[in-house]
Design an enzyme around this catalytic site. Structure first.
Site, PDB file in Angstrom:
ATOM      1  CE1 TYR A 118      34.604  43.900 -18.242  1.00  0.00           C
ATOM      2  CE2 TYR A 118      35.888  45.666 -17.248  1.00  0.00           C
ATOM      3  CZ  TYR A 118      34.757  44.880 -17.279  1.00  0.00           C
ATOM      4  OH  TYR A 118      33.751  45.076 -16.355  1.00  0.00           O
ATOM      5  CD  GLU A 206      30.835  43.834 -17.645  1.00  0.00           C
ATOM      6  OE1 GLU A 206      29.757  43.208 -17.774  1.00  0.00           O
ATOM      7  OE2 GLU A 206      31.718  43.526 -16.825  1.00  0.00           O
TER       8      GLU A 206
END
Ligand code: GDP
Ligand code: MN
Length: 396
Positions: A118, A206
């Site tokens: 991530y 993101e």
């Protein structure tokens, strides 16, 4: 402004960030053509079909699927285009899918297992600095990771006077447990990602997942990109990426008339001048036991026309049970605004919810008289608390 995954990847790619390659398609036929073209470029015969909507969690909702041949590309695209995709981030009705991204399959087998990380880039408002937030736990909900295993989330803060330094990129690669080729790939990825973030004037990147392929390439498989609206004037090509089908119709209309409006879930509409006062008004409504239905800053020039446009917008929302107008008359005179409210009310003829008006500042007393004598379903209040009590009263 939010954009689609495929557009976000275009931006990343233009700054040299490696991304999972793909071509967007509007219908199953285009999807097959896209898949053929990708096969020529990449050599892979497997493709992922990805719904393009402004919402995450698409995989969980059935909006991301693997196709192992052209027939499956056609079938799956046909299923996904036109569907109402429901994900943990959409409403219960979901979002209609208008297009799909046909992407190369990058989870191919090899010497190592593919691994998901991530990574996001955003502003840390507490320190006023950009930061890169990252984790070994990619591919899943970062909120869950934050709750259950917060020690697996790392932050790297960036000093604005130096920008991201190479040692920081290396620290990130190290903390992700990488070595060899993948380590080098990751430092390059992070440096170019941060450059893309600053140069594109984004407020959020993101990338979940960032993938380490079985042959140690690092790439962005997903891309949630939010661009700074206030910087769009210097990125004409990004401004064109706006997809109004993905936005709230009322917000689109508000932008067209130059009102600053954000749709919310509550029952009390608000019309306020100034963003700070609008925030305070929303607090007030909550304190009075209501829920704000919107944020609306009518700006400095709250004349009759603007007031009417604002009423029209607020009343499009059927959840609205009362409207609170809270205007400070500094530049604009309160009696003008009051007249504007009375005129708009009469002009529209279809306002059937109570309106509470608080006007403070220049000529507030004349304004109160105007409202009180109008004979309309409009209540005036002078003090903040008075307005709050009145909201509570009409909602009861
Ligand atoms: P999201 O669900 O909206 O976050 O969409 P993502 O783009 O993150 O995709 C969801 C999931 O689909 C990823 O976490 C992967 O597990 C899977 N996925 C994405 N691309 C590929 C691919 O090329 N091959 C395979 N097998 N799976 C993929
Ligand atoms: Mn994702």
């Amino acid at each position: 402004m939010n954009i689609h995954e495929y557009q976000g990847k275009e931006i990343l790619s233009s700054f040299g960030v490696r991304v999972q390659r793909g071509i967007v398609a509007q219908d199953p036929k285009e999807a097959v053509e896209a898949a053929k073209k990708l096969t020529e470029q990449t050599g892979t015969g497997w493709h992922v079909i990805k719904a393009q909507v402004h919402a995450g969690g698409r995989g969980k909702g059935g909006g991301v699927k693997l196709a192992k041949n052209l027939q499956e590309v056609e079938e799956i695209s046909g299923q996904i285009i036109g569907m109402n995709l429901v994900t943990p981030q959409t409403s219960a009705e979901g979002k209609k899918v208008h297009q799909v991204l046909i992407a190369e399959d990058v989870y191919y087998p090899g010497d190592n297992e593919p691994e998901e990380y991530y990574m996001s880039v955003l502003l840390n408002r507490a320190t006023g600095r950009n930061m890169i937030m990252y984790s070994t736990e990619g591919g899943m909900d970062i909120e869950t990771v934050a709750e259950e295993t917060p020690h697996l989330i790392f932050n790297e803060e960036i000093d604005p006077s130096t920008g991201l330094l190479p040692f920081q990129a290396r620290r990130i690669a190290f903390n992700l447990g990488l070595s060899g080729t993948a380590f080098k790939e990751m430092t390059k990825f992070v440096m170019s990602l941060y450059e893309a973030f600053t140069k594109s004037d984004s407020t959020l990147f993101e990338i979940n997942p960032v993938l380490k392929t079985s042959d140690d390439k690092i790439m962005a498989v997903d891309a949630k990109v939010t661009l700074d609206d206030n910087a769009l004037f210097r990125h004409k090509d990004y401004a064109e990426m706006r997809d109004e089908r993905e936005e709230s119709p009322v917000e689109v209309e508000a932008r067209a008339v130059g009102l600053n409006y954000v749709d919310l879930d509550g029952n009390v509409g608000c019309m306020v001048n100034g963003a700070g006062l609008a925030m305070a008004t929303m607090d007030l409504i909550k304190q009075a036991g209501g829920e704000p239905a919107n944020f609306l800053d009518v700006g400095g020039t709250a004349d009759a026309k603007r007031v009417e446009e604002a009423f029209r917008l607020i009343l499009k929302d059927e959840k609205v049970k009362a409207i609170l107008v809270n205007i400070f008359g500094g530049i604009v005179r309160c009696d003008r605004v009051a007249q504007g409210i009375v005129d708009a009310y009469k002009n529209m003829g279809n306002i059937n919810v109570p309106i509470i008006v608080r006007l403070q500042g220049t000529n507030a007393d004349i304004a109160k008289e105007l409202i009180d004598n109008s004979g309309l379903d409009v209540y005036s209040a002078v003090e903040f608390q008075e307005a709050a009590d009145k909201v509570q009263e009409v909602l009861a």
